[in-house]
Design a protein around this motif. Structure first.
Motif, PDB file in Angstrom:
ATOM      1  N   GLY A 160       0.796  -1.224   0.000  1.00  0.00           N
ATOM      2  CA  GLY A 160       0.000   0.000   0.000  1.00  0.00           C
ATOM      3  C   GLY A 160       0.822   1.265   0.000  1.00  0.00           C
ATOM      4  N   ASP A 161       2.143   1.162   0.170  1.00  0.00           N
ATOM      5  CA  ASP A 161       3.001   2.345   0.135  1.00  0.00           C
ATOM      6  C   ASP A 161       3.060   2.919  -1.272  1.00  0.00           C
ATOM      7  N   VAL A 162       3.239   4.240  -1.349  1.00  0.00           N
ATOM      8  CA  VAL A 162       3.509   4.900  -2.624  1.00  0.00           C
ATOM      9  C   VAL A 162       5.020   5.088  -2.679  1.00  0.00           C
ATOM     10  N   VAL A 163       5.660   4.535  -3.713  1.00  0.00           N
ATOM     11  CA  VAL A 163       7.127   4.539  -3.770  1.00  0.00           C
ATOM     12  C   VAL A 163       7.618   5.125  -5.085  1.00  0.00           C
ATOM     13  N   ARG A 164       8.894   5.513  -5.083  1.00  0.00           N
ATOM     14  CA  ARG A 164       9.556   5.972  -6.304  1.00  0.00           C
ATOM     15  C   ARG A 164      10.633   4.953  -6.639  1.00  0.00           C
ATOM     16  N   ILE A 165      10.654   4.480  -7.896  1.00  0.00           N
ATOM     17  CA  ILE A 165      11.655   3.508  -8.322  1.00  0.00           C
ATOM     18  C   ILE A 165      12.427   4.075  -9.500  1.00  0.00           C
ATOM     19  N   MET A 166      13.638   3.540  -9.698  1.00  0.00           N
ATOM     20  CA  MET A 166      14.422   3.951 -10.859  1.00  0.00           C
ATOM     21  C   MET A 166      15.019   2.731 -11.531  1.00  0.00           C
ATOM     22  N   GLU A 167      15.268   2.857 -12.814  1.00  0.00           N
ATOM     23  CA  GLU A 167      15.811   1.757 -13.594  1.00  0.00           C
ATOM     24  C   GLU A 167      17.258   1.512 -13.202  1.00  0.00           C
ATOM     25  N   SER A 168      17.680   0.249 -13.220  1.00  0.00           N
ATOM     26  CA  SER A 168      19.066  -0.084 -12.897  1.00  0.00           C
ATOM     27  C   SER A 168      19.502  -1.278 -13.730  1.00  0.00           C
ATOM     28  N   ARG A 169      20.709  -1.726 -13.486  1.00  0.00           N
ATOM     29  CA  ARG A 169      21.202  -2.899 -14.197  1.00  0.00           C
ATOM     30  C   ARG A 169      20.404  -4.117 -13.757  1.00  0.00           C
ATOM     31  N   PRO A 170      20.393  -5.198 -14.543  1.00  0.00           N
ATOM     32  CA  PRO A 170      19.665  -6.402 -14.129  1.00  0.00           C
ATOM     33  C   PRO A 170      20.221  -6.965 -12.822  1.00  0.00           C
ATOM     34  N   LEU A 171      19.350  -7.083 -11.822  1.00  0.00           N
ATOM     35  CA  LEU A 171      19.753  -7.594 -10.511  1.00  0.00           C
ATOM     36  C   LEU A 171      19.401  -9.069 -10.356  1.00  0.00           C
ATOM     37  N   SER A 172      18.445  -9.537 -11.139  1.00  0.00           N
ATOM     38  CA  SER A 172      18.068 -10.953 -11.156  1.00  0.00           C
ATOM     39  C   SER A 172      17.331 -11.199 -12.464  1.00  0.00           C
ATOM     40  N   LYS A 173      16.685 -12.344 -12.569  1.00  0.00           N
ATOM     41  CA  LYS A 173      15.972 -12.677 -13.799  1.00  0.00           C
ATOM     42  C   LYS A 173      14.872 -11.661 -14.114  1.00  0.00           C
ATOM     43  N   THR A 174      14.167 -11.198 -13.101  1.00  0.00           N
ATOM     44  CA  THR A 174      13.050 -10.271 -13.330  1.00  0.00           C
ATOM     45  C   THR A 174      13.292  -8.866 -12.797  1.00  0.00           C
ATOM     46  N   LYS A 175      14.236  -8.675 -11.889  1.00  0.00           N
ATOM     47  CA  LYS A 175      14.443  -7.364 -11.264  1.00  0.00           C
ATOM     48  C   LYS A 175      15.353  -6.477 -12.103  1.00  0.00           C
ATOM     49  N   ARG A 176      14.786  -5.359 -12.594  1.00  0.00           N
ATOM     50  CA  ARG A 176      15.564  -4.359 -13.333  1.00  0.00           C
ATOM     51  C   ARG A 176      15.360  -2.964 -12.772  1.00  0.00           C
ATOM     52  N   TRP A 177      14.741  -2.861 -11.613  1.00  0.00           N
ATOM     53  CA  TRP A 177      14.439  -1.579 -10.986  1.00  0.00           C
ATOM     54  C   TRP A 177      14.906  -1.612  -9.542  1.00  0.00           C
ATOM     55  N   ARG A 178      15.108  -0.428  -8.949  1.00  0.00           N
ATOM     56  CA  ARG A 178      15.433  -0.366  -7.527  1.00  0.00           C
ATOM     57  C   ARG A 178      14.685   0.769  -6.869  1.00  0.00           C
ATOM     58  N   LEU A 179      14.445   0.595  -5.588  1.00  0.00           N
ATOM     59  CA  LEU A 179      13.677   1.558  -4.807  1.00  0.00           C
ATOM     60  C   LEU A 179      14.527   2.801  -4.533  1.00  0.00           C
ATOM     61  N   VAL A 180      13.980   3.969  -4.788  1.00  0.00           N
ATOM     62  CA  VAL A 180      14.670   5.221  -4.486  1.00  0.00           C
ATOM     63  C   VAL A 180      14.201   5.759  -3.141  1.00  0.00           C
ATOM     64  N   GLU A 181      12.878   5.874  -2.972  1.00  0.00           N
ATOM     65  CA  GLU A 181      12.336   6.397  -1.721  1.00  0.00           C
ATOM     66  C   GLU A 181      10.889   5.956  -1.541  1.00  0.00           C
ATOM     67  N   VAL A 182      10.457   5.979  -0.304  1.00  0.00           N
ATOM     68  CA  VAL A 182       9.052   5.753   0.017  1.00  0.00           C
ATOM     69  C   VAL A 182       8.400   7.129   0.100  1.00  0.00           C
ATOM     70  N   VAL A 183       7.524   7.447  -0.857  1.00  0.00           N
ATOM     71  CA  VAL A 183       6.895   8.760  -0.918  1.00  0.00           C
ATOM     72  C   VAL A 183       5.844   8.896   0.178  1.00  0.00           C
ATOM     73  N   GLU A 184       5.005   7.859   0.333  1.00  0.00           N
ATOM     74  CA  GLU A 184       3.933   7.909   1.328  1.00  0.00           C
ATOM     75  C   GLU A 184       3.720   6.526   1.906  1.00  0.00           C
ATOM     76  N   LYS A 185       3.729   6.417   3.234  1.00  0.00           N
ATOM     77  CA  LYS A 185       3.512   5.145   3.899  1.00  0.00           C
ATOM     78  C   LYS A 185       2.019   4.806   3.882  1.00  0.00           C
ATOM     79  N   ALA A 186       1.707   3.510   3.895  1.00  0.00           N
ATOM     80  CA  ALA A 186       0.321   3.057   3.919  1.00  0.00           C
ATOM     81  C   ALA A 186      -0.303   3.385   5.258  1.00  0.00           C
ATOM     82  N   LYS A 187      -1.588   3.671   5.229  1.00  0.00           N
ATOM     83  CA  LYS A 187      -2.283   4.042   6.467  1.00  0.00           C
ATOM     84  C   LYS A 187      -2.721   2.818   7.242  1.00  0.00           C
TER      85      LYS A 187
END
Length: 72
Positions: free
Chosen positions: A45-72
């Motif tokens: 439920g969190d609102v997050v910001r992600i950015m593109e990065s090098r392949p980290l696994s078979k499916t992961k190509r993004w990484r978390l930058v920041e949590v914009v808003e926590k879930a209530k």
């Protein structure tokens, strides 16, 4: 954010509105991304910001930058 059941990984759902080419109605389109969450800080439920990065696994190509808003 959609899911955090994996270790150091999250599934992020991005929703956008696209105009239908013939009928002109706006339709919701959803895309899911697997992102790297180093500190396991996200919850569902969190609102997050992600950015593109090098392949980290078979499916992961993004990484978390920041949590914009926590879930209530």
């Amino acid at each position: 954010m959609k899911s955090n059941k994996m270790d150091k990984s999250i599934t992020v759902s991005v929703e956008r509105k696209v105009k239908h080419p013939i009928y002109g109605k706006f339709v919701k389109k959803t895309t899911s991304f697997h992102a790297h969450d180093e500190k396991n800080e996200c919850t569902v439920g969190d609102v997050v910001r992600i950015m593109e990065s090098r392949p980290l696994s078979k499916t992961k190509r993004w990484r978390l930058v920041e949590v914009v808003e926590k879930a209530k």
